[in-house]
Every structure is written in structure tokens, then in C-alpha cells.
Design an enzyme around this catalytic site. Sequence first.
Site, PDB file in Angstrom:
ATOM      1  CE1 TYR A 105      -4.036  -2.065   4.818  1.00  0.00           C
ATOM      2  CE2 TYR A 105      -3.401  -0.024   4.336  1.00  0.00           C
ATOM      3  CZ  TYR A 105      -3.858  -0.978   4.100  1.00  0.00           C
ATOM      4  OH  TYR A 105      -4.049  -1.604   2.746  1.00  0.00           O
TER       5      TYR A 105
ATOM      6  CB  SER B 275      -0.890   0.008   1.407  1.00  0.00           C
ATOM      7  OG  SER B 275      -1.586   1.516   1.154  1.00  0.00           O
TER       8      SER B 275
HETATM    9  N1  LIG Z   1      -8.519  -0.619  -1.683  1.00  0.00           N
HETATM   10  C1  LIG Z   1      -7.609  -0.010  -1.515  1.00  0.00           C
HETATM   11  O1  LIG Z   1      -7.844   1.281  -1.518  1.00  0.00           O
HETATM   12  C2  LIG Z   1      -6.314  -0.585  -1.273  1.00  0.00           C
HETATM   13  C3  LIG Z   1      -5.288   0.378  -1.079  1.00  0.00           C
HETATM   14  C4  LIG Z   1      -4.026  -0.076  -0.842  1.00  0.00           C
HETATM   15  C5  LIG Z   1      -3.829  -1.446  -0.577  1.00  0.00           C
HETATM   16  N2  LIG Z   1      -4.919  -2.436  -0.570  1.00  0.00           N
HETATM   17  C6  LIG Z   1      -4.429  -3.765  -0.370  1.00  0.00           C
HETATM   18  O2  LIG Z   1      -5.052  -4.397  -1.573  1.00  0.00           O
HETATM   19  C7  LIG Z   1      -5.494  -5.775  -0.964  1.00  0.00           C
HETATM   20  C8  LIG Z   1      -6.989  -6.021  -1.602  1.00  0.00           C
HETATM   21  O3  LIG Z   1      -7.743  -5.354  -0.729  1.00  0.00           O
HETATM   22  P1  LIG Z   1      -9.129  -4.759  -1.536  1.00  0.00           P
HETATM   23  O4  LIG Z   1      -9.252  -3.447  -1.363  1.00  0.00           O
HETATM   24  O5  LIG Z   1      -9.397  -5.549  -2.514  1.00  0.00           O
HETATM   25  O6  LIG Z   1     -10.082  -5.366  -0.269  1.00  0.00           O
HETATM   26  P2  LIG Z   1     -11.367  -6.306  -0.031  1.00  0.00           P
HETATM   27  O7  LIG Z   1     -12.284  -5.985  -1.307  1.00  0.00           O
HETATM   28  O8  LIG Z   1     -11.642  -6.418   1.282  1.00  0.00           O
HETATM   29  O9  LIG Z   1     -10.729  -7.876  -0.542  1.00  0.00           O
HETATM   30  C9  LIG Z   1      -9.951  -8.200   0.414  1.00  0.00           C
HETATM   31  C10 LIG Z   1      -9.610  -9.901   0.307  1.00  0.00           C
HETATM   32  O10 LIG Z   1      -8.759 -10.367   1.057  1.00  0.00           O
HETATM   33  C11 LIG Z   1      -9.467 -11.674   1.550  1.00  0.00           C
HETATM   34  N3  LIG Z   1      -8.922 -11.743   2.838  1.00  0.00           N
HETATM   35  C12 LIG Z   1      -9.128 -11.074   4.051  1.00  0.00           C
HETATM   36  N4  LIG Z   1      -8.735 -11.527   5.223  1.00  0.00           N
HETATM   37  C13 LIG Z   1      -8.424 -12.666   4.956  1.00  0.00           C
HETATM   38  C14 LIG Z   1      -7.804 -13.912   5.548  1.00  0.00           C
HETATM   39  N5  LIG Z   1      -7.388 -13.848   6.951  1.00  0.00           N
HETATM   40  N6  LIG Z   1      -7.445 -15.017   4.947  1.00  0.00           N
HETATM   41  C15 LIG Z   1      -7.580 -15.002   3.508  1.00  0.00           C
HETATM   42  N7  LIG Z   1      -7.962 -14.251   2.690  1.00  0.00           N
HETATM   43  C16 LIG Z   1      -8.389 -12.872   3.524  1.00  0.00           C
HETATM   44  C17 LIG Z   1     -10.872 -11.459   1.349  1.00  0.00           C
HETATM   45  O11 LIG Z   1     -11.471 -12.745   1.098  1.00  0.00           O
HETATM   46  P3  LIG Z   1     -12.502 -13.572   1.953  1.00  0.00           P
HETATM   47  O12 LIG Z   1     -13.036 -12.443   2.962  1.00  0.00           O
HETATM   48  O13 LIG Z   1     -13.509 -14.008   0.761  1.00  0.00           O
HETATM   49  O14 LIG Z   1     -11.787 -14.542   2.517  1.00  0.00           O
HETATM   50  C18 LIG Z   1     -10.821 -10.606   0.010  1.00  0.00           C
HETATM   51  O15 LIG Z   1     -10.991 -11.604  -1.048  1.00  0.00           O
HETATM   52  C19 LIG Z   1      -5.143  -5.996   0.336  1.00  0.00           C
HETATM   53  O16 LIG Z   1      -4.032  -6.342   0.850  1.00  0.00           O
HETATM   54  C20 LIG Z   1      -5.211  -4.183   0.832  1.00  0.00           C
HETATM   55  O17 LIG Z   1      -4.454  -3.936   2.106  1.00  0.00           O
HETATM   56  C21 LIG Z   1      -5.995  -2.104  -0.812  1.00  0.00           C
END
Ligand SMILES: NC(=O)c1ccc[n+]([C@@H]2O[C@H](COP(=O)([O-])OP(=O)(O)OC[C@H]3O[C@@H](n4cnc5c(N)ncnc54)[C@H](OP(=O)(O)O)[C@@H]3O)[C@@H](O)[C@H]2O)c1
Length: 268
Positions: free
Chosen positions: A143, A130
Site C-alpha cells: 500500500y 496517503s
Molecule cells: N480512509 C483512510 O483513512 C485513507 C487514508 C489514506 C488514503 N486513503 C485513500 O483514499 C481513497 C478513498 O478511500 P476511502 O477511504 O474513501 O475508502 P472506501 O470507502 O473503501 O472507498 C473506496 C472507493 O474506491 C472505489 N474502488 C475500489 N476499487 C475500485 C476499482 N477497482 N475500480 C473503481 N473504483 C474502485 C470504491 O467504489 P466501488 O466499490 O463502488 O466500485 C469506493 O468508492 C483511496 O485511494 C484510499 O487509498 C484513505
Amino acid sequence: MAQEIVFITGASSGIGQSIGKFLAQKDYKVYGTSRRPQPKSKNGIHFLQLDITSSESIEKATRDLIAHEGKIDILINNAGVGISGPIEEIPDEETYKVFQTNYFGPVQLINRVLPHMRQADKGLIINITSIAGYMGLPFRGHYSASKGALQTVTEAYRLELRHTNIHLTTIAPGDFSTNIAAGRYHAPINENSSYKANYELSLNLMNAHVDEGSNPEQIAEKVYEVIQKKSPKVHYKVGDFLQKISPKLKGLLSDRFYERILANHYKL
Ligand SMILES: NC(=O)c1ccc[n+]([C@@H]2O[C@H](COP(=O)([O-])OP(=O)(O)OC[C@H]3O[C@@H](n4cnc5c(N)ncnc54)[C@H](OP(=O)(O)O)[C@@H]3O)[C@@H](O)[C@H]2O)c1
């Protein structure tokens, strides 16, 4: 040529789902994970069950995939969770949980997958970190720290694996519109807390940024671009201009000046 096998954690929504869908359309064979039961295959992604906070689950998902395909060409450590709150007020177990999900789990998975990549003498590991991992953001301290740790350990892995055909890289998203706010641990706003007003304001800013965030397909396109490279760089950033420039400014400006910019932004 045999189809390349991609293993993406957290492919049930948001960024992971976008990456999986995109790569499946590009003719990669994509395995994605969720903690919850999923259809065997959705959006071209074949689902495996995985809870990244459980060593047994990591072991099982890797074993099942290897038993089925015999190799993993590309691992994308995408599963992750957010956490918000004044550091002083966050329960210890929530701190451990975010590090378990964003740091310890991904590292365990890398260590389970590496022997198979070594055997094949080839592999690519992409850690989704991130832009928040490049600085300690207020009310998102754990985070930032967990993503910063994943960035740093990627640098160390690269040096340790320098003379192999296994490449590691990070892709740091800025703000993208996903379900991340729903899955995030929010410390309750405590009426008697001296942090109340500032935390409330930061929380509103944080949620607005995600709601107004970009389309996660941008990350999928970057992943595809990185996969094509013979020798990927250590870090990539994907986001709008201000988000991408922020870590660069941190390197250029004095610590005090950069801190003042962040404090002004968060009205602290
Ligand atoms: N969205 C943003 O603005 C943003 C910015 C910077 C970085 N990121 C990073 O991008 C990545 C994806 O996030 P996203 O924004 O797409 O969020 P999201 O829509 O909430 O997706 C998160 C994913 O992680 C999985 N997950 C959560 N806890 C888990 C666990 N204990 N074991 C296995 N799987 C788990 C969830 O799967 P299930 O719930 O189906 O298990 C879901 O598929 C993350 O690492 C996040 O930190 C996101």
C-alpha cells in the site's frame, strides 16, 4: 460561465463520496464512479460505471463523459484499495491488484483525460495518495509503495507539463473513517508464521486508526481549497498533527533514527 465538470473515481463511499457531495453543493457538475450499478444520480453526483483495473472500462467512462459534456475540467483520482500482510506471505496476484488499482489504473486514466485537457488548454488533476505513501509501513508495504509511486509520478507529470495550463497535485490523507478496511485485502493470520504476533498487533492498530479516523469531509474541504488556487503545490497532507508531521520528520531525522521511531510505534 459554463459549469466546471469534475470527474471523481470511487465516489460511492468514503472520501470520494464526501468530495463529490461537497463539490456538487458548490455548484460544480460532478460525475462520480462505482464498479457497481448506482442510481443515475445520488448526493448530487451523476454516476458512471468504472473499474479502474480495466483499460476498456477506463476508455469507456472517459469516452461517455466527453460525449456528454465535451470536457473534463477536474479529474480526482480517488478510487483505491488497501492491502495488509507480511510482504513475504502476500500472494502475487494481490500485489498486482493493489498496484493496478492504486497506480496503473490512475495513470492510464490521467493519460486518457490529458488530451482533452490539452485541447481545452486547462485542467486540474488531483491524485488522492496517503500519508502512508511517504514511508514503508510494516505490514502495509505494498500500500505504501503504490501510494508512494503515485506521489512520485505526479511530480514527474508536473515537470513534463510545466509549460501548460494543466496542474497536477496530490492530497495525502491520514486516517479517515470510511469503508477502506472492509475493501482491503488482508493476508490471513498464519498460526505458524514468524510474523504472527507483530502482524496481528499491526492489523488491530490499523483497523482502530480507521475506525477512530476523522470525518472525510475534511478532505472535501481541502479539495475545494486546492481547486480555488491558481497554482497548487505539488503535495498536500490532511490529517492530525502527528500524521502530518511524520513525513517532515523523515526528512529531518537520520534514516536510522526515523526507522527506530517507526519500529517503536509498531512494537517491532
Ligand atoms: N480512509 C483512510 O483513512 C485513507 C487514508 C489514506 C488514503 N486513503 C485513500 O483514499 C481513497 C478513498 O478511500 P476511502 O477511504 O474513501 O475508502 P472506501 O470507502 O473503501 O472507498 C473506496 C472507493 O474506491 C472505489 N474502488 C475500489 N476499487 C475500485 C476499482 N477497482 N475500480 C473503481 N473504483 C474502485 C470504491 O467504489 P466501488 O466499490 O463502488 O466500485 C469506493 O468508492 C483511496 O485511494 C484510499 O487509498 C484513505
